[in-house]
Write a protein that holds these residues in place. Structure first.
Motif, short mmCIF file in Angstrom:
data_model
loop_
_atom_site.label_atom_id
_atom_site.label_comp_id
_atom_site.label_asym_id
_atom_site.label_seq_id
_atom_site.Cartn_x
_atom_site.Cartn_y
_atom_site.Cartn_z
N ASP B 730 0.42 -1.39 0.27
CA ASP B 730 0.28 0.05 0.13
C ASP B 730 1.02 1.28 -0.21
OD1 ASP B 730 -2.00 -1.56 0.31
OD2 ASP B 730 -2.37 -0.74 2.58
N LEU B 731 1.85 1.16 0.96
CA LEU B 731 2.70 2.21 0.54
C LEU B 731 3.90 2.37 -0.20
CD1 LEU B 731 4.76 2.11 4.37
CD2 LEU B 731 3.00 4.04 4.07
N THR B 732 4.27 1.95 -1.17
CA THR B 732 4.82 1.32 -2.31
C THR B 732 3.47 2.19 -3.09
OG1 THR B 732 5.84 0.09 -1.75
CG2 THR B 732 6.14 0.84 -4.09
N GLU B 763 3.79 12.81 4.76
CA GLU B 763 2.28 13.47 5.00
C GLU B 763 0.70 12.70 4.39
OE1 GLU B 763 1.67 17.51 5.50
OE2 GLU B 763 3.75 17.64 7.04
N ARG B 764 0.97 12.69 3.48
CA ARG B 764 0.03 12.12 2.36
C ARG B 764 0.25 10.79 2.53
NH1 ARG B 764 0.87 17.06 1.94
NH2 ARG B 764 -0.70 18.65 1.32
N VAL B 765 1.16 9.81 2.60
CA VAL B 765 1.44 8.45 2.17
C VAL B 765 1.25 8.12 3.57
CG1 VAL B 765 2.89 7.07 1.07
CG2 VAL B 765 2.77 8.70 -0.18
N VAL B 766 1.93 8.58 4.07
CA VAL B 766 1.87 7.45 5.66
C VAL B 766 0.75 8.05 6.38
CG1 VAL B 766 3.84 6.70 7.35
CG2 VAL B 766 4.68 6.97 4.73
N ASP B 768 -1.62 10.05 6.43
CA ASP B 768 -3.19 10.09 6.13
C ASP B 768 -3.71 9.05 5.81
OD1 ASP B 768 -5.34 11.64 5.11
OD2 ASP B 768 -5.20 12.96 4.46
N LEU B 769 -4.17 8.45 6.32
CA LEU B 769 -4.72 7.00 5.86
C LEU B 769 -6.28 6.85 4.77
CD1 LEU B 769 -5.16 4.71 8.94
CD2 LEU B 769 -2.89 4.83 7.74
N GLU B 770 -6.58 8.02 4.62
CA GLU B 770 -7.71 8.06 4.22
C GLU B 770 -7.07 8.76 2.65
OE1 GLU B 770 -11.23 11.48 4.01
OE2 GLU B 770 -10.65 10.39 6.45
N ASN B 771 -6.19 9.51 3.12
CA ASN B 771 -5.37 9.28 1.04
C ASN B 771 -4.46 8.83 0.74
OD1 ASN B 771 -4.54 12.57 -0.42
ND2 ASN B 771 -2.78 12.48 0.36
N ARG B 772 -3.78 8.08 1.63
CA ARG B 772 -3.03 7.01 0.93
C ARG B 772 -4.35 5.69 0.04
NH1 ARG B 772 -1.02 2.17 5.35
NH2 ARG B 772 0.89 3.66 6.13
N GLN B 773 -4.90 6.16 1.18
CA GLN B 773 -6.14 4.95 0.12
C GLN B 773 -7.08 5.33 -0.84
OE1 GLN B 773 -6.72 1.97 1.50
NE2 GLN B 773 -7.43 1.34 -0.99
N ALA B 774 -7.17 6.30 -0.51
CA ALA B 774 -7.65 7.49 -2.43
C ALA B 774 -6.41 7.55 -3.00
CB ALA B 774 -7.82 9.12 -1.97
N LEU B 775 -4.83 7.47 -3.04
CA LEU B 775 -3.87 7.16 -3.52
C LEU B 775 -4.13 5.87 -4.34
CD1 LEU B 775 -0.90 8.98 -2.26
CD2 LEU B 775 -2.43 9.86 -4.49
N ILE B 776 -4.17 4.92 -3.37
CA ILE B 776 -4.58 3.73 -4.25
C ILE B 776 -5.78 3.45 -4.80
CG2 ILE B 776 -5.03 1.07 -3.16
CD1 ILE B 776 -3.10 1.93 -1.23
N ASP B 777 -6.78 4.41 -4.77
CA ASP B 777 -7.70 3.57 -5.42
C ASP B 777 -7.62 4.77 -6.85
OD1 ASP B 777 -9.17 2.66 -3.03
OD2 ASP B 777 -10.26 4.23 -2.49
#
Lengths: 111, 814
Positions: B730-732, B763-766, B768-777
């Protein structure tokens, strides 16, 4: 009067693209611009021999894929700081077909 | 006959003095140059980049052997001077040679101050002063697990600490004052600096007192504080200050106070003896920074050439040469009843600025996090300008004065010719402009001719702006330059406008953003094509004609016009069947070279363009797909064998590599992206020089980013830790998507991170979990369109375009 010969459909070349034409005198690159104008020049960049048909076509120019020399398709002259040129050949489009002038595409005798 | 000049000390001050002397009085002086160090003049202030590995010693040499030879300087490097006989006008070398002089120049510099703590003479206790010290630090850092203690939280100590940390050591800084760099910074800026250094993994102890240094077998083992705490170390660096070297001068009977007394012309109490640099005392002051030393050097040369010149003390400014810690300090910022402060804080960005004003004059400035306006403030301090008219907007810098123009070039254009641009070398704008008008049309030429930006280099941006202002359209700014000649907009502007105006095709971009050409060029079209497909994967139609040949034909073009073909091998794993298929293809298409790549894949080199669809069809039939070895996209995920076979491996690194490659393949990115997964910190997959590197450890996965091993070699920086494999994936993915959405085309992640800051990324990837998921989506949406094998697609639809248009029949040409 020249008898132009048919070398294929215009649609064989993508807009802003090129294809190679093999001839007795070597490979010639035939280009189609965004406005469906067509041009033919030697396929070989005078710098390091890059295949010009593989370059990016923009406006009336093509950029050599090896080292970014830019040539004017109308004159064959290198643009910008580079100097040099490639030969140009007459081609035209008639009713969706690409026509080339055969007189320029054969080996000439010493005469 | 030539006059004899003897120079004692080949440092930056005497070196600069000689340069000026040879310039204004060529062929007048025969020079003999003594130096205790076994080498000539090098840029001592750049030792910190040498320590951190950003520069090599060779890059910081100022005068090489050829320079000394050209100027007929007799070099006696590695030799000290034993005595000066002023009456006889001679010096005696250590070996007993006696040399006569007409003029003597003393530039013996200073020595680091070593606190006489018990144990200070143990092996492993060093100062930070010269190349030997630097090399000693680099050597020690090569030992795995080595620890260092740095005593002194000033400029030099922190640069040493940051360099050692970059080299992988555990570092603790011991500082006696309550905040770092207390002579240059106020407490608030000191706090921010401390936070940034702790964030890099450096342990900082302020208000800490050392009691003794503990050893074992004659070697340093630990530092003991007065609290009784012991801090273990293999190396102890003392960076607590310097003392002028005046012994020789004292013995020669020259007037010496805290250092050698000189007058305004840099002449000592003996009219035939001059002194320059850190060993002099002028009007009660000593000098440690390079700017006043260079001023003195100019005066020395003029005095020797019998020209008029006088040294004047000026305000100095300080910058910290630790990459990523922007810090600027100038003037006086102590509190006082008649003084007022203007303070600006932006905690989110880690920016702090404080201006100290007295009687409508700026007298001090401290900045942390954003130091772009530092030189402008410094100019106001030096000139004693009346700032009452711009007090309201002063803290926002020069762009907001008089008409609020946001163009930094206007501010530079408005500078008077005598405004100082390069503080180290005292080069003003007029000198630079004159050099540019004389033909120096790029940074390198300006640097060569004027020395501006040639020392610490922090004014490089300003020099570039002077170039831009002077040359106009003939100069392209290396930073913030337009995409190409088709537009005045930068890549960043174009990206922002594509999103803001919802531009979803190239013609829309050309039209809406005022492109100056009909259909762009080979520079902007590939960039626009990427930006559009990254932002609008479902709406934009990829344009092969806006791709470089490698991506258009899904193979790497070689110098002879043939291509290389690289099938994907997931995580570097293959099978005998795949190898047989590759070997068969190599035979069938007469591939001249079969090579294993640096990314653990097999490269078939020398394939003719027209054979590409056929060889792909054969490889496809064996289950192999394109390795995208040609793409600005995911290339490879390199792995080691991890727990499967290795006795050290802590996790299934090969399995994770395969999962990452299967998740990411086919995605287009601003530049190529390479990954690696190592099963343990031995790092056999070399994960720490990749765009994304995962190192498996007992407790999970350390994901780090921003490495490179191309034009620049960079080590990754930690992004975050993951406890599960899924979290590492996910982080990647979130990181790659953030990079896809924001970076400039052709910037590798390390360049992009340097612009936005790793904190911003974290801040955006690690965090903010919501933002991380949005990026993945969003990445998943893009992959639904772009994760397709291009070989299969071209074999099916476009094979014909790889063939010549037609063979011109011979008879038709008759």
């Amino acid at each position: 009067m020249t008898d132009w010969i048919d070398i294929g459909p215009l649609d064989a070349i993508a807009p802003r693209g090129a294809r190679v034409l093999r001839t007795e005198i070597g490979c010639i690159a035939v280009f189609r611009t965004a406005e469906d104008e067509v041009f033919a020049i030697d396929n070989t960049c005078p710098h390091k021999g890059g295949p010009l048909a593989e370059g990016i076509v923009h406006g009336h120019s093509v950029t050599c894929p090896l080292h970014n020399w830019v040539f004017d398709l109308r004159t064959g002259l290198a643009q910008g700081a580079d100097s040099g040129s490639v030969a140009t050949y007459p081609v035209r489009v008639h009713e969706g077909r690409l026509l080339a002038d055969p007189a320029r595409l054969v080996k000439r005798d010493a005469a | 006959m030539m006059k004899k000049l003897i120079v004692i000390g080949a440092g930056m001050a005497t070196g600069r003095a000689l340069e000026h002397l040879f310039e204004i009085a060529p062929d007048e002086w025969e020079v003999t140059l003594f130096n205790a160090e076994p080498r000539g003049n090098y840029n001592r202030i750049m030792l910190s980049p040498v320590l951190s590995g950003e520069k090599t010693y060779e890059e910081i040499v100022i005068h090489d052997d050829a320079w000394y030879a050209d100027n007929r300087v007799t070099c006696r490097f590695g030799e000290k001077v034993a005595a000066i006989d002023r009456a006889a006008r001679t010096v005696t070398a250590e070996n007993g040679d006696v040399l006569a002089y007409d003029k003597l120049l003393i530039g013996t510099g200073s020595s680091p101050f070593i606190i006489p703590l018990p144990g200070h003479d143990l092996d492993g206790v060093i100062a930070y002063r010269d190349l030997e010290d630097t090399n000693r630090m680099i050597e020690t850092s090569a030992t795995p697990g080595a620890r260092a203690v740095v005593i002194g939280g000033g400029l030099l100590g922190l640069e040493a600490a940051a360099g050692l940390r970059l080299r992988g050591m555990e570092v603790t800084v011991i500082h006696i004052a309550s905040h770092l760099m207390e002579r240059q910074l106020d407490a608030a800026a000191g706090y921010l600096l401390r936070k940034a250094l702790i964030h890099r993994g450096i342990d900082i102890r302020c208000s800490a007192n050392s009691r003794q240094i503990l050893g074992e077998n004659g070697k340093v083992r630990a530092l003991e504080l007065d609290t009784g705490e012991e801090i273990p170390c293999d190396l102890l660096v003392m960076a607590v200050g310097i003392r002028p070297n005046v012994q020789l001068a004292k013995e020669a009977g020259l007037a010496v106070g805290r250092a050698i007394h000189v007058d305004d012309r840099m002449v000592t109490s003996d009219p035939d003896v001059l002194a320059v640099g850190e060993c002099v005392e002028h009007d009660g002051a000593l000098f440690g920074l390079v700017a006043p030393l260079y001023d003195q050097a100019k005066v020395v040369a003029a005095t020797l050439a019998e020209q008029e010149a006088a040294f004047r003390q000026k305000e100095v400014s300080t910058k910290l040469k630790v990459t990523g810690c922007d810090l600027f300090s100038a003037g006086d910022f102590a509190d006082g009843e008649t003084r007022e402060d203007i303070v600006y804080r932006d905690p989110a960005r880690g920016v702090y600025k404080r201006l100290v004003i007295e009687n409508d004059r700026l007298i001090g400035a401290v900045m942390y996090g954003d130091t772009a306006d530092g030189n402008w403030f410094f100019g106001l301090i030096k000139d004693g300008s009346d700032i009452s008219g711009m007090r309201d907007t002063l803290i926002f810098g020069p762009n907001f004065q008089g008409g609020a123009s946001a163009d930094p070039l206007q501010a530079v254009a408005a500078l008077p010719p005598e405004a100082e641009i390069c503080g180290c070398n005292g080069i003003c704008k007029g000198t630079i402009v004159k050099a540019i008008e004389g033909g120096a049309h790029d940074l390198g030429a300006v640097r060569a001719q004027t020395k501006a930006s040639g020392s610490c280099g922090t004014c490089t941006g300003l020099v570039e702006q002077v170039l831009a202002v002077t040359l106009g359209d003939d100069f392209q700014m290396p930073t913030a330059q337009p995409v190409c000649k088709c537009t005045d907009l930068t890549h960043e502007d174009v990206r922002r406008l594509i999103k803001a105006k919802e531009l979803k095709s190239q013609p829309a971009v050309w039209q809406e953003l005022g492109w100056k050409t009909k259909d762009g060029c080979h520079v902007c079209r590939p960039a626009l094509n990427f930006y559009l497909l990254a932002d609008w994967p479902l709406d934009y139609q990829d344009d092969p004609q806006s791709r470089f040949i490698n991506e258009r034909k899904h193979a790497n073009i070689q110098k002879d016009g043939t291509f290389s073909v690289v099938p994907r091998m997931w995580g570097g794993i293959t099978t005998p069947d795949e190898l047989r298929a590759i070997a068969d293809a190599a035979d069938k298409y007469a591939v001249p070279t079969v090579k294993v790549t640096g990314g653990q894949r097999i490269d078939l080199l020398g394939v003719k363009s027209e054979d590409l669809p056929a060889i792909w069809a054969d490889l496809n039939a064996a289950g192999l797909v394109s390795g995208h070895a040609y793409s600005k996209g995911l290339r490879t995920v390199k792995t080691c064998v991890g727990t499967d076979h290795c006795r050290f491996g802590t996790q299934d690194s090969t399995g994770l590599g395969i999962k990452l490659e299967k998740a990411l393949w086919g995605s287009w990115t601003p530049h190529k992206v390479k990954l690696a997964v190592s099963g343990c910190p031995r790092n056999c997959a070399e994960a720490t020089c990749k765009d994304v590197g995962v190192v498996c450890v007992d407790s999970g996965y350390e994901v780090s980013v921003g490495g490179a091993a191309g034009m620049d070699v960079k080590e990754t920086q930690p992004l975050g830790k993951a406890t599960t494999e899924q979290e590492a994936i996910d982080l990647t993915i979130a990181f790659v998507q953030l990079y896809r959405e924001n970076a400039k085309y052709l910037d590798r992640p390390y360049k992009w991170i340097a612009k936005v800051g790793l904190d911003w990324v974290r801040e955006r990837v690690v965090d903010d979990l919501e933002n991380r998921q949005a990026l993945i989506d969003r990445f998943a949406v893009s992959q639904s369109v772009y994760q397709k094998d291009p070989w299969a697609a071209h074999v099916a639809e476009r094979a014909e375009s790889y063939q010549p248009l037609t063979m011109l029949p011979k008879e038709a040409a008759e």
